[in-house]
Scaffold this active site. Structure first.
Site, PDB file in Angstrom:
ATOM      1  N   LYS A   7      -3.834   4.173   0.936  1.00  0.00           N
ATOM      2  CA  LYS A   7      -2.575   3.911   0.235  1.00  0.00           C
ATOM      3  C   LYS A   7      -2.430   2.702  -0.546  1.00  0.00           C
ATOM      4  O   LYS A   7      -1.895   2.423  -1.567  1.00  0.00           O
ATOM      5  CB  LYS A   7      -1.532   4.073   1.282  1.00  0.00           C
ATOM      6  CG  LYS A   7      -0.110   3.813   0.726  1.00  0.00           C
ATOM      7  CD  LYS A   7       1.205   3.668   1.665  1.00  0.00           C
ATOM      8  CE  LYS A   7       1.138   4.780   2.795  1.00  0.00           C
ATOM      9  NZ  LYS A   7       2.337   4.177   3.799  1.00  0.00           N
ATOM     10  N   GLN A  72     -11.156   0.901  13.006  1.00  0.00           N
ATOM     11  CA  GLN A  72     -10.635   1.324  14.054  1.00  0.00           C
ATOM     12  C   GLN A  72     -11.017   2.553  14.681  1.00  0.00           C
ATOM     13  O   GLN A  72     -12.035   3.238  13.820  1.00  0.00           O
ATOM     14  CB  GLN A  72      -8.820   1.526  13.979  1.00  0.00           C
ATOM     15  CG  GLN A  72      -8.745   2.791  12.988  1.00  0.00           C
ATOM     16  CD  GLN A  72      -7.178   2.943  12.684  1.00  0.00           C
ATOM     17  OE1 GLN A  72      -6.630   2.974  11.328  1.00  0.00           O
ATOM     18  NE2 GLN A  72      -6.507   2.991  13.734  1.00  0.00           N
ATOM     19  N   GLY A 100      -3.363   5.829  15.211  1.00  0.00           N
ATOM     20  CA  GLY A 100      -2.379   5.106  15.060  1.00  0.00           C
ATOM     21  C   GLY A 100      -2.503   3.815  15.139  1.00  0.00           C
ATOM     22  O   GLY A 100      -3.359   3.249  15.496  1.00  0.00           O
ATOM     23  N   ASN A 129       1.636  -4.396   8.058  1.00  0.00           N
ATOM     24  CA  ASN A 129       1.366  -3.101   7.333  1.00  0.00           C
ATOM     25  C   ASN A 129       0.971  -3.623   5.751  1.00  0.00           C
ATOM     26  O   ASN A 129       1.780  -4.231   5.158  1.00  0.00           O
ATOM     27  CB  ASN A 129       2.292  -1.979   7.258  1.00  0.00           C
ATOM     28  CG  ASN A 129       2.454  -1.528   8.753  1.00  0.00           C
ATOM     29  OD1 ASN A 129       1.792  -1.806   9.588  1.00  0.00           O
ATOM     30  ND2 ASN A 129       3.233  -0.508   8.846  1.00  0.00           N
ATOM     31  N   ASP A 131       1.222  -1.786   3.314  1.00  0.00           N
ATOM     32  CA  ASP A 131       2.135  -1.316   2.429  1.00  0.00           C
ATOM     33  C   ASP A 131       3.609  -2.070   2.213  1.00  0.00           C
ATOM     34  O   ASP A 131       4.311  -1.838   1.490  1.00  0.00           O
ATOM     35  CB  ASP A 131       2.607   0.228   2.536  1.00  0.00           C
ATOM     36  CG  ASP A 131       3.025   0.460   3.886  1.00  0.00           C
ATOM     37  OD1 ASP A 131       3.419  -0.371   4.699  1.00  0.00           O
ATOM     38  OD2 ASP A 131       3.329   1.633   4.151  1.00  0.00           O
ATOM     39  N   LYS A 278       6.617   4.663   2.457  1.00  0.00           N
ATOM     40  CA  LYS A 278       5.885   5.618   3.523  1.00  0.00           C
ATOM     41  C   LYS A 278       5.959   6.928   2.926  1.00  0.00           C
ATOM     42  O   LYS A 278       5.081   7.784   3.264  1.00  0.00           O
ATOM     43  CB  LYS A 278       6.995   5.590   4.636  1.00  0.00           C
ATOM     44  CG  LYS A 278       7.010   4.163   5.526  1.00  0.00           C
ATOM     45  CD  LYS A 278       5.582   3.944   6.145  1.00  0.00           C
ATOM     46  CE  LYS A 278       5.727   2.617   6.969  1.00  0.00           C
ATOM     47  NZ  LYS A 278       4.393   2.184   7.103  1.00  0.00           N
TER      48      LYS A 278
END
Length: 326
Positions: A7, A72, A100, A129, A131, A278
């Site tokens: 994103k 991750q 997550g 985050n 974003d 989101k």
């Protein structure tokens, strides 16, 4: 959003992607405050690492390799019927998901990132985050966190109707703070959960962590943090194919660590530090003239909005970026 790439590579404003603006934020801070040793790192997933590292290649001052990212863990998607690992031969990579952003902590430990940072003398970590372009390393907040002596600090903001379905901050009956997510809310309590006059603050996912205290917490819990897991339903194994197998993803939230640290605190911050994306609704709002780009490359609401973000509701045909709806 059904994306096939990170994103953070989406264009936001003036030809800049999220990653471009983040890189420019870091460069601006290093230059403005004479902070050559300021560390910047990404927690990438197995599906975003290559794309994001390639995009950041033009910002050589940020670092490379283990100095720039850690990856991750990944977990299998589980079929909604049968609760078995999902299979998708057309593209086996869709059978896996990141567990997550709560995986931040075990991923830092397992990759050796936590120990490397501590060995370099890094004491405090700010997490946000990618974003959320309103979230920058605010030196006033850093000073407050350092002087407070708290092991963990969560930035919270006042809830509005636009935030009522998201997680909120709560006080545990036995003392201490906790983060309550919508996926943990029973149906019969949904109305109360969304009552912004009762639960007034939400987690912005702007977090401050004392790395030494994080290491101590891992040592006390045999290398793990007791974070609650939530099952995310109504998903398909291929996010861009709504006819594919229905699956459940088990995830943890990094903000949930607030209940793990004795003495953790929260601080209310202005809405200018919170402008996340989101859904495509949010992306359209962020690209609108309700927001502006600041000199330090943050995205913030214009003063005329009085701290209230625009509420955008798009038809489902606009759910996926790049969808041709003509």
């Amino acid at each position: 959003m059904g994306l096939d790439k990170a994103k953070s590579l989406l264009q936001v404003t003036d030809g800049n992607s999220f990653l471009d603006l983040i890189a420019k934020q870091v460069e601006w801070m290093k230059k403005t405050y004479n902070m050559p040793d300021l560390k910047f790192m990404l927690m990438n997933s197995f599906s975003t690492s290559a794309d994001t590292l390639a995009a950041l290649g033009k910002y050589s001052a940020l670092g490379t390799g283990d100095d720039l990212e850690f990856v991750q863990n990944k977990a299998p998607k589980v079929t909604a019927k049968g609760l078995k690992p999902a299979e998708w031969p057309a593209d086996p990579s869709h059978e896996w998901c990141p567990p997550g952003h709560g995986d931040l902590y075990p991923a830092m430990l397992g990759s050796g990132t936590l120990d490397r940072l501590l060995a370099k003398g890094v004491k405090y970590m700010f997490v946000s985050n990618s974003d959320n372009l309103g979230a920058t390393l605010d030196l006033k907040l850093l000073t407050h966190f350092a002087q407070s002596g708290a092991p963990f600090l969560m930035e919270v903001a006042a809830r509005t109707d636009a935030d009522k379905k998201g997680g909120h901050l709560a006080t545990l009956k036995g003392g201490g703070l906790t983060l309550r997510e919508s996926a943990q809310c029973p149906k019969e309590d949904e109305k109360a959960f969304q009552d912004t006059s009762k639960y007034r603050y939400f987690n912005t996912n702007n977090l401050w962590v004392h790395l030494g205290k994080l290491k101590e917490l891992f040592d006390q819990n045999a290398g793990a943090l007791p974070l609650p897991a939530a099952g995310i339903a109504n998903l398909t194994v291929d996010p861009r194919d709504k006819a594919s197998t229905k699956v459940i993803q088990l995830e943890t939230a990094m903000g949930a660590a607030i209940s793990c640290f004795a003495g953790a605190q929260a601080i209310q911050i202005p809405r200018s530090r919170f402008a996340p994306v989101k859904k495509t609704d949010d992306l359209l709002a962020l690209r609108s003239d309700a927001y502006r780009l600041t000199e330090d490359f943050r995205i913030e609401l214009i003063p005329e909005r009085n701290g209230v973000p625009p509420l955008v509701k798009l038809d489902d045909m606009y759910k996926l970026p790049g969808t041709d709806c003509g």
